[in-house]
Enzyme design. Structure first.
Site, PDB file in Angstrom:
ATOM      1  N   GLU A  42     -12.232  -4.781  -3.717  1.00  0.00           N
ATOM      2  CA  GLU A  42     -12.853  -3.569  -3.441  1.00  0.00           C
ATOM      3  C   GLU A  42     -12.255  -2.464  -4.408  1.00  0.00           C
ATOM      4  O   GLU A  42     -12.708  -1.381  -4.374  1.00  0.00           O
ATOM      5  CB  GLU A  42     -12.739  -2.931  -2.003  1.00  0.00           C
ATOM      6  N   ASN A  43     -10.952  -2.844  -4.787  1.00  0.00           N
ATOM      7  CA  ASN A  43     -10.125  -1.647  -5.667  1.00  0.00           C
ATOM      8  C   ASN A  43     -10.933  -1.525  -7.105  1.00  0.00           C
ATOM      9  O   ASN A  43     -10.700  -0.661  -7.646  1.00  0.00           O
ATOM     10  CB  ASN A  43      -8.919  -2.371  -6.003  1.00  0.00           C
TER      11      ASN A  43
ATOM     12  N   ASP B  77       0.911  -1.336  -0.148  1.00  0.00           N
ATOM     13  CA  ASP B  77       0.110  -0.097  -0.064  1.00  0.00           C
ATOM     14  C   ASP B  77       0.939   1.097  -0.190  1.00  0.00           C
ATOM     15  O   ASP B  77       2.070   1.174   0.472  1.00  0.00           O
ATOM     16  CB  ASP B  77      -1.020   0.053   1.269  1.00  0.00           C
TER      17      ASP B  77
ATOM     18  N   SER C 144      -7.637  -4.877   5.240  1.00  0.00           N
ATOM     19  CA  SER C 144      -8.434  -4.787   4.108  1.00  0.00           C
ATOM     20  C   SER C 144      -8.650  -5.791   3.272  1.00  0.00           C
ATOM     21  O   SER C 144      -8.486  -6.040   2.066  1.00  0.00           O
ATOM     22  CB  SER C 144      -7.483  -3.607   3.128  1.00  0.00           C
TER      23      SER C 144
ATOM     24  N   ARG D 145      -1.324   9.183  -9.914  1.00  0.00           N
ATOM     25  CA  ARG D 145      -1.451   7.923  -9.267  1.00  0.00           C
ATOM     26  C   ARG D 145      -0.706   6.580 -10.093  1.00  0.00           C
ATOM     27  O   ARG D 145       0.074   5.896  -9.266  1.00  0.00           O
ATOM     28  CB  ARG D 145      -2.759   7.492  -8.744  1.00  0.00           C
TER      29      ARG D 145
ATOM     30  N   ASN E 117       1.223   3.356  -3.011  1.00  0.00           N
ATOM     31  CA  ASN E 117       1.688   4.031  -4.230  1.00  0.00           C
ATOM     32  C   ASN E 117       1.008   5.211  -4.645  1.00  0.00           C
ATOM     33  O   ASN E 117       1.767   6.063  -5.084  1.00  0.00           O
ATOM     34  CB  ASN E 117       1.181   2.936  -5.313  1.00  0.00           C
TER      35      ASN E 117
HETATM   36  C1  IPE Z   1      -5.304  -2.683   0.025  1.00  0.00           C
HETATM   37  O1  IPE Z   1      -4.939  -1.398  -0.191  1.00  0.00           O
HETATM   38  C2  IPE Z   1      -5.273  -3.367  -1.160  1.00  0.00           C
HETATM   39  C3  IPE Z   1      -3.905  -3.551  -1.751  1.00  0.00           C
HETATM   40  C4  IPE Z   1      -2.884  -3.133  -1.385  1.00  0.00           C
HETATM   41  C5  IPE Z   1      -4.129  -4.412  -3.091  1.00  0.00           C
HETATM   42  P1  IPE Z   1      -6.213  -0.203  -0.336  1.00  0.00           P
HETATM   43  O2  IPE Z   1      -5.522   1.217  -0.437  1.00  0.00           O
HETATM   44  O3  IPE Z   1      -7.174  -0.543  -1.181  1.00  0.00           O
HETATM   45  O4  IPE Z   1      -6.911  -0.447   1.106  1.00  0.00           O
HETATM   46  P2  IPE Z   1      -7.856   0.596   1.923  1.00  0.00           P
HETATM   47  O5  IPE Z   1      -8.870   1.137   1.058  1.00  0.00           O
HETATM   48  O6  IPE Z   1      -6.938   1.697   2.382  1.00  0.00           O
HETATM   49  O7  IPE Z   1      -8.280   0.012   3.205  1.00  0.00           O
HETATM   50  C1  IPE Z   2      -1.815   0.139  -3.146  1.00  0.00           C
HETATM   51  O1  IPE Z   2      -1.367   1.568  -3.458  1.00  0.00           O
HETATM   52  C2  IPE Z   2      -1.865  -0.455  -4.456  1.00  0.00           C
HETATM   53  C3  IPE Z   2      -3.425  -0.791  -4.715  1.00  0.00           C
HETATM   54  C4  IPE Z   2      -4.326  -1.006  -3.934  1.00  0.00           C
HETATM   55  C5  IPE Z   2      -3.762  -1.286  -6.260  1.00  0.00           C
HETATM   56  P1  IPE Z   2      -2.607   2.506  -3.318  1.00  0.00           P
HETATM   57  O2  IPE Z   2      -3.055   2.919  -4.784  1.00  0.00           O
HETATM   58  O3  IPE Z   2      -3.701   2.140  -2.330  1.00  0.00           O
HETATM   59  O4  IPE Z   2      -1.965   3.898  -2.744  1.00  0.00           O
HETATM   60  P2  IPE Z   2      -2.369   4.990  -1.489  1.00  0.00           P
HETATM   61  O5  IPE Z   2      -2.887   4.089  -0.444  1.00  0.00           O
HETATM   62  O6  IPE Z   2      -3.505   5.574  -2.256  1.00  0.00           O
HETATM   63  O7  IPE Z   2      -1.213   6.058  -1.334  1.00  0.00           O
HETATM   64 MG    MG Z   3      -4.073   2.631  -0.492  1.00  0.00          MG
END
Ligand code: IPE
Ligand code: IPE
Ligand code: MG
Length: 238
Positions: free
Chosen positions: A66-67, A19, A191, A32, A21
């Site tokens: 959920e992504n 998490d 998560s 992003r 990125n």
């Molecule tokens: C968890 O990160 C999922 C992955 C790293 C693939 P998220 O960024 O989606 O989680 P939440 O929404 O902050 O809980």
């Molecule tokens: C994790 O990084 C990657 C995925 C969930 C695919 P994020 O995209 O959630 O990065 P933040 O949490 O918004 O910084």
């Molecule tokens: Mg995240």
């Protein structure tokens, strides 16, 4: 160089919630998706380091159920990145004798991505080195619902169902539960990751953003793990 820190009490299975990125990119004034690209590059580096350390199982959470709620452009970018990295990943896997597994639902992914995932599994199935499980379109609750469906379809009598049978119906069948779960990016939550399997995992949260999670940070997590006393509900030996 490998330091002696790694030679004793290593976890057998490390699972990582990659998490941070998006925030990594934002801090640099980048889109992003630039963060996701850097994150994918880092995943390759981290795989190489864990291979070097002789870890048997590495699980990477790359895309949750959920992504899909993210903006369409970001979802598409993540899917494209997966396609590209799967090809590179198979090459690296063949070099290092890595076996690739997929955790999650293939349904809902494009036929092209489904094909590439299946190909990655097939090409690496006889490799005998580290097993990498890629959690993509994975949700812990979805996994448990799937287990229930499959159990009912199998016709196993209710009184025969036990924890070991449930484990055999999970996406992770045959893979031991994670000993250490690492979450980068500063949040203290799972998560929807490995809901069943995390029952007795040691959990390491670090504020370091995923693209910055390097060898030094890996070492910190392994030292944290080494210092834990795992009791599994029992009491510490005298
Ligand atoms: C968890 O990160 C999922 C992955 C790293 C693939 P998220 O960024 O989606 O989680 P939440 O929404 O902050 O809980
Ligand atoms: C994790 O990084 C990657 C995925 C969930 C695919 P994020 O995209 O959630 O990065 P933040 O949490 O918004 O910084
Ligand atoms: Mg995240």
């Amino acid at each position: 160089m490998m330091s002696s820190v790694h030679l004793n009490r290593l976890p057998q299975h490390v699972a990582i919630i990659m998490d941070g990125n998006g925030r990594w990119a934002k801090r640099r004034g980048l889109p992003r998706l630039a963060g996701h690209k850097q994150g994918a590059t880092n995943a390759q580096r981290v795989v190489e380091i864990f291979t070097e350390y002789g870890i048997s199982y590495l699980t990477l959470y790359a895309f949750s159920t959920e992504n899909w709620n993210r903006p369409q452009a970001e979802v598409n970018g993540l899917l494209q990145l997966l396609e590209k990295k799967l090809d590179e990943g198979v090459k690296l896997a063949q070099e290092k004798g890595i076996k690739i597994r997929h955790l999650g639902k293939l349904d809902g992914l494009s036929p092209e991505i489904q094909h590439r995932i299946k190909q990655a599994l097939e090409l690496t199935q006889n490799n005998t080195g580290m097993t990498i499980s890629l959690a993509f379109n994975y949700g812990g609750r979805d996994e448990i619902v799937e287990v229930m469906r499959r159990l009912i379809l199998s016709g196993i009598p209710a009184q025969k169902i036990d924890e070991s049978i449930v484990s055999q119906y999970l996406y992770t069948a045959g893979i031991p539960d994670p000993d250490l779960i690492i979450r980068t990016g500063g949040e203290s939550r799972l998560s929807n990751f490995l809901t069943w399997q995390a029952a007795y995992a040691e959990i390491y949260f670090t504020p370091v953003l995923w693209p910055d999670f390097d060898r030094r940070e890996i070492d910190k997590a392994l030292i944290f793990y080494r210092q834990r006393q795992r009791r599994f509900g029992s009491v510490a030996p005298e």
